[in-house]
Design an enzyme around this catalytic site. Structure first.
Site, PDB file in Angstrom:
ATOM      1  N   GLU A 110       0.823  -1.210   0.000  1.00 57.96           N
ATOM      2  CA  GLU A 110       0.000   0.000   0.000  1.00 57.96           C
ATOM      3  C   GLU A 110       0.860   1.265   0.000  1.00 57.96           C
ATOM      4  OE1 GLU A 110      -2.833  -0.850  -0.617  1.00 57.96           O
ATOM      5  OE2 GLU A 110      -3.764  -2.272   0.760  1.00 57.96           O
TER       6      GLU A 110
ATOM      7  N   HIS B  54      -2.525   2.434   8.682  1.00 54.38           N
ATOM      8  CA  HIS B  54      -3.616   1.664   8.069  1.00 54.38           C
ATOM      9  C   HIS B  54      -3.743   0.354   8.836  1.00 54.38           C
ATOM     10  CE1 HIS B  54      -5.965  -0.833   5.470  1.00 54.38           C
ATOM     11  NE2 HIS B  54      -4.935  -1.596   5.161  1.00 54.38           N
TER      12      HIS B  54
ATOM     13  N   HIS C 126      -6.503  -3.211   9.939  1.00 54.51           N
ATOM     14  CA  HIS C 126      -7.712  -4.000   9.715  1.00 54.51           C
ATOM     15  C   HIS C 126      -8.396  -4.173  11.070  1.00 54.51           C
ATOM     16  CE1 HIS C 126      -5.774  -6.078   5.930  1.00 54.51           C
ATOM     17  NE2 HIS C 126      -5.794  -4.753   5.845  1.00 54.51           N
TER      18      HIS C 126
ATOM     19  N   TYR D 108     -14.591  13.380  21.293  1.00 54.09           N
ATOM     20  CA  TYR D 108     -13.242  12.997  20.852  1.00 54.09           C
ATOM     21  C   TYR D 108     -13.236  12.444  19.438  1.00 54.09           C
ATOM     22  CZ  TYR D 108      -9.945  14.288  24.342  1.00 54.09           C
ATOM     23  OH  TYR D 108      -9.107  15.043  25.116  1.00 54.09           O
TER      24      TYR D 108
ATOM     25  N   HIS E 255     -12.459  -3.475   4.082  1.00 50.20           N
ATOM     26  CA  HIS E 255     -10.998  -3.555   4.257  1.00 50.20           C
ATOM     27  C   HIS E 255     -10.557  -2.904   5.574  1.00 50.20           C
ATOM     28  CE1 HIS E 255      -6.828  -2.988   2.131  1.00 50.20           C
ATOM     29  NE2 HIS E 255      -6.723  -3.333   3.392  1.00 50.20           N
TER      30      HIS E 255
HETATM   31  O1  LIG Z   1      -2.984  -4.265   5.132  1.00 45.35           O
HETATM   32  C1  LIG Z   1      -2.343  -4.711   4.209  1.00 45.35           C
HETATM   33  C2  LIG Z   1      -2.856  -4.624   2.818  1.00 45.35           C
HETATM   34  O2  LIG Z   1      -3.947  -3.775   2.738  1.00 45.35           O
HETATM   35  C3  LIG Z   1      -1.047  -5.363   4.460  1.00 45.35           C
HETATM   36  O3  LIG Z   1      -0.234  -5.302   3.327  1.00 45.35           O
HETATM   37  P1  LIG Z   1       1.335  -5.255   3.473  1.00 45.35           P
HETATM   38  O4  LIG Z   1       1.750  -6.491   4.233  1.00 45.35           O
HETATM   39  O5  LIG Z   1       1.873  -5.245   2.068  1.00 45.35           O
HETATM   40  O6  LIG Z   1       1.668  -4.006   4.257  1.00 45.35           O
HETATM   41 ZN   LIG Z   2      -5.021  -3.518   4.458  1.00 50.75          ZN
END
Ligand SMILES: O=C(CO)COP(=O)(O)O
Ligand SMILES: [Zn+2]
Length: 215
Positions: free
Chosen positions: A77, A96, A98, A123, A163
């Site tokens: 990413e 970023h 998940h 907040y 995602h």
């Molecule tokens: O969250 C991820 C993809 O969206 C993880 O990817 P990477 O391991 O390439 O950082």
């Molecule tokens: Zn991701």
């Protein structure tokens, strides 16, 4: 940037990555972190790395064009991070994840795609503000960069459909605080679904935005 400063940033990424992983905010090898360096390049977490077990020496160092200078191959990413930085000169770090509740919200069929989570708490407004949904793309799809870039000038945080969140901050610490606030508010939002919660009024939101401007 001196070697000492760069090493400090590398250590910071390792410490925060471990903290996120240990609290269950990122699982397996998902998620990535980047920090802008003084020369206009970046430090980014390597692809397929577990954020809980990063090696500071293997963190990817990229130049301002995104070419790898040293360390392991960067996150897939990286272009998404770079697209967000291009629209946000004031942001020095991007996270970023998940994180479960944020991902859950990103899968709901009936959310407002211009603003996925209502202003439930002060907040949330102070750290995140309006959260647009980016249509689904395969992870690592280069067109995701354009989709995020088009929103990043107006928004420090976006939610990738099915995602997870991408959050920018003035510092790495600020990006983390905002990501954590987003995850907790996503949890609240899910807890309160169907209960018609009392949200902050537009006046209350405007008052917070005037007193605590986000950058
Ligand atoms: O969250 C991820 C993809 O969206 C993880 O990817 P990477 O391991 O390439 O950082
Ligand atoms: Zn991701």
């Amino acid at each position: 940037m001196t070697q000492h400063d760069e090493n400090r940033l590398r250590e910071q990424i390792v410490v925060y990555g471990k903290s996120l992983f240990e609290r269950g905010l990122t699982m397996g090898s998902s998620g990535n972190i980047s920090v802008r360096t003084e020369d206009g390049g970046w430090l980014m977490t390597p692809t397929n790395a577990c954020l809980g077990r990063l090696d500071p020496a293997r963190i990817s160092r990229l130049d301002r064009e995104g070419c790898l200078l040293n360390g392991d191959k960067p996150t897939k990413e990286s272009f998404l991070h770079m697209a967000m930085y291009a629209e946000r000169p004031q942001s020095e770090a991007i996270v970023h994840l998940h994180s479960t509740h944020s991902v859950a919200v990103s899968c709901l069929p009936d959310i407002d795609t211009c603003d996925c989570i209502p202003p439930l708490t002060a907040y949330y407004v102070m750290r995140v503000g309006k959260l647009p949904l980016v249509p689904y793309h395969i992870p690592g799809d280069p067109t995701l960069g354009d989709a995020v870039g088009s929103l990043a000038g107006q928004h420090s945080a976006v939610l990738l459909a099915n995602h997870g969140p991408v959050v920018a901050g003035k510092t790495l610490e600020a990006a983390l605080y905002a990501t954590e606030e987003l995850e907790e508010t996503a949890k609240l939002f899910l807890l309160l679904r169907g209960q018609n919660p009392r949200c902050l009024s537009p006046e209350q939101v405007a008052d917070l935005e005037a007193r605590f401007p986000r950058n």
